[in-house]
Design an enzyme around this catalytic site. Sequence first.
Site, PDB file in Angstrom:
ATOM      1  N   ALA A 176      52.706  18.423  69.874  1.00  0.00           N
ATOM      2  CA  ALA A 176      53.691  18.967  68.934  1.00  0.00           C
ATOM      3  C   ALA A 176      54.512  17.857  68.300  1.00  0.00           C
ATOM      4  CB  ALA A 176      54.596  19.974  69.643  1.00  0.00           C
TER       5      ALA A 176
ATOM      6  N   THR B 119      46.846  12.365  56.726  1.00  0.00           N
ATOM      7  CA  THR B 119      46.096  12.691  55.512  1.00  0.00           C
ATOM      8  C   THR B 119      45.327  11.476  54.996  1.00  0.00           C
ATOM      9  OG1 THR B 119      47.922  12.069  54.062  1.00  0.00           O
ATOM     10  CG2 THR B 119      47.870  14.365  54.839  1.00  0.00           C
TER      11      THR B 119
ATOM     12  N   GLY C  36      56.121  16.423  57.896  1.00  0.00           N
ATOM     13  CA  GLY C  36      54.698  16.353  58.184  1.00  0.00           C
ATOM     14  C   GLY C  36      54.235  14.914  58.289  1.00  0.00           C
TER      15      GLY C  36
ATOM     16  N   ARG D  43      12.567  26.368  51.097  1.00  0.00           N
ATOM     17  CA  ARG D  43      12.806  27.125  49.875  1.00  0.00           C
ATOM     18  C   ARG D  43      11.877  26.655  48.750  1.00  0.00           C
ATOM     19  NH1 ARG D  43      14.397  31.769  47.382  1.00  0.00           N
ATOM     20  NH2 ARG D  43      15.667  31.386  45.522  1.00  0.00           N
TER      21      ARG D  43
ATOM     22  N   GLY E   2      22.085  26.816  46.864  1.00  0.00           N
ATOM     23  CA  GLY E   2      22.243  27.692  45.711  1.00  0.00           C
ATOM     24  C   GLY E   2      23.127  28.881  46.030  1.00  0.00           C
TER      25      GLY E   2
ATOM     26  N   GLN F  76      13.287  16.143  42.164  1.00  0.00           N
ATOM     27  CA  GLN F  76      14.022  14.880  42.241  1.00  0.00           C
ATOM     28  C   GLN F  76      15.528  15.078  42.387  1.00  0.00           C
ATOM     29  OE1 GLN F  76      14.538  12.153  38.769  1.00  0.00           O
ATOM     30  NE2 GLN F  76      13.321  10.720  40.014  1.00  0.00           N
TER      31      GLN F  76
ATOM     32  N   GLU G 141      46.068  14.948  61.527  1.00  0.00           N
ATOM     33  CA  GLU G 141      46.160  13.635  62.186  1.00  0.00           C
ATOM     34  C   GLU G 141      46.207  12.493  61.177  1.00  0.00           C
ATOM     35  OE1 GLU G 141      44.146  12.865  65.832  1.00  0.00           O
ATOM     36  OE2 GLU G 141      43.990  14.996  66.310  1.00  0.00           O
TER      37      GLU G 141
ATOM     38  N   ILE H 180      50.435  23.780  65.161  1.00  0.00           N
ATOM     39  CA  ILE H 180      50.094  23.437  66.538  1.00  0.00           C
ATOM     40  C   ILE H 180      48.749  24.047  66.915  1.00  0.00           C
ATOM     41  CG2 ILE H 180      50.853  23.482  68.928  1.00  0.00           C
ATOM     42  CD1 ILE H 180      52.652  21.887  66.946  1.00  0.00           C
TER      43      ILE H 180
END
Length: 381
Positions: free
Chosen positions: A128, A367, A135, A270, A341, A281, A365, A161
Amino acid sequence: MESAGFASGLTDEQRAIRDVVHEFAVEEVRPTAHEADETETFPEDVWDGLAELDLTGLTVPEEYGGFGADRTTYALVNEEIAYGQLAVATALSVHCLATECIAEFGSDEQKEEWLPKMAKGRPVGMFALSEPEAGSNPAEMSTVAEKDGDEYVINGKKQWITNGQRGGVCILFAKTDRDDPRSVTQFLVPKEAGYEVGKKEEKMGLRASDTTSLIFDDVRIPAENRLTEVGKGLSAAFHILTGGRIGIASQATGLAQAALDDAVEYANEREQFDKPIAKIQAVRHKIADMGTQVHTARTLVREAARVADAGEDPRIPASMAKYYASEAAVDVTNEAVQVHGGYGYTTDFDVERYYRDAKITTIYEGTSEIQKEIIARSLLD
């Protein structure tokens, strides 16, 4: 799963651990992932399985019944569990942050009381640090733990948390002087102390992981529950989070690997224009880019872990790994949806969940912006 080239850089024990955890991720974690995400319910049977493999004791020293993993092994486990489901890996990594705090900063009595049972999986740990108004800059936190005789009285609110509902012990960071940002200190707060668990957040991704606030209203804990000296809490948090960033980078890599594997499988199966789309390609080049990003992310993770295991300063390698791997996870999962798709946009395939989950790795943890600032500071200042 990783290429043979990466496996050759591991010890026999590390390869064996990786293979066991990969098998667990495929056979035990993945089959529960869709329902856990859909119902926003953590798969407790999976957690019990992690405990049986001693993985809930990953950062608990062996003398307290734990695994005592080095940073490379820690990275391997995080990558493979995230290959199964990121929400499970996140819950495990936060639990491991808590046990690592106790192992590193706790007294002998605290270690003996908490680590053996946490190594067995219960109580689940929480970390915590973040608050609604603090932040990326935790020095601005407003939660206060004021000394009152042989107790501390805690008031404030923590946000975001992980394991908030499931958790039984919280590693809390609070000021001991509300007017002094240098007074941040680390405490151990068991659930029995009486804090309130806020509502569970409704999230875009990581939906199986319970994320809540914790509200402290005159919560009292014994003075011996202080883990660091007064004012040493932030440096302790940053130290622990460096290792945590290697773990998150590993998780992002595992998630990206899962998306790549699913895209390769789908492209080979597919058919369009009378041939598998793997022969087209444009699709082949997408797969090539995805594979390169996964490979690069894993390279950065392994280097950061190697530096940490060598006893060198891992802060910059950890930030580079966390920044690159998390952004790569967003890119790779996005392309996996594109390869699938229209089907990729449905819940019939896992790639839409990977895509939703990936974004959080660029946020928690530290940014991506914070990681870039750390990296830039090392190069420019």
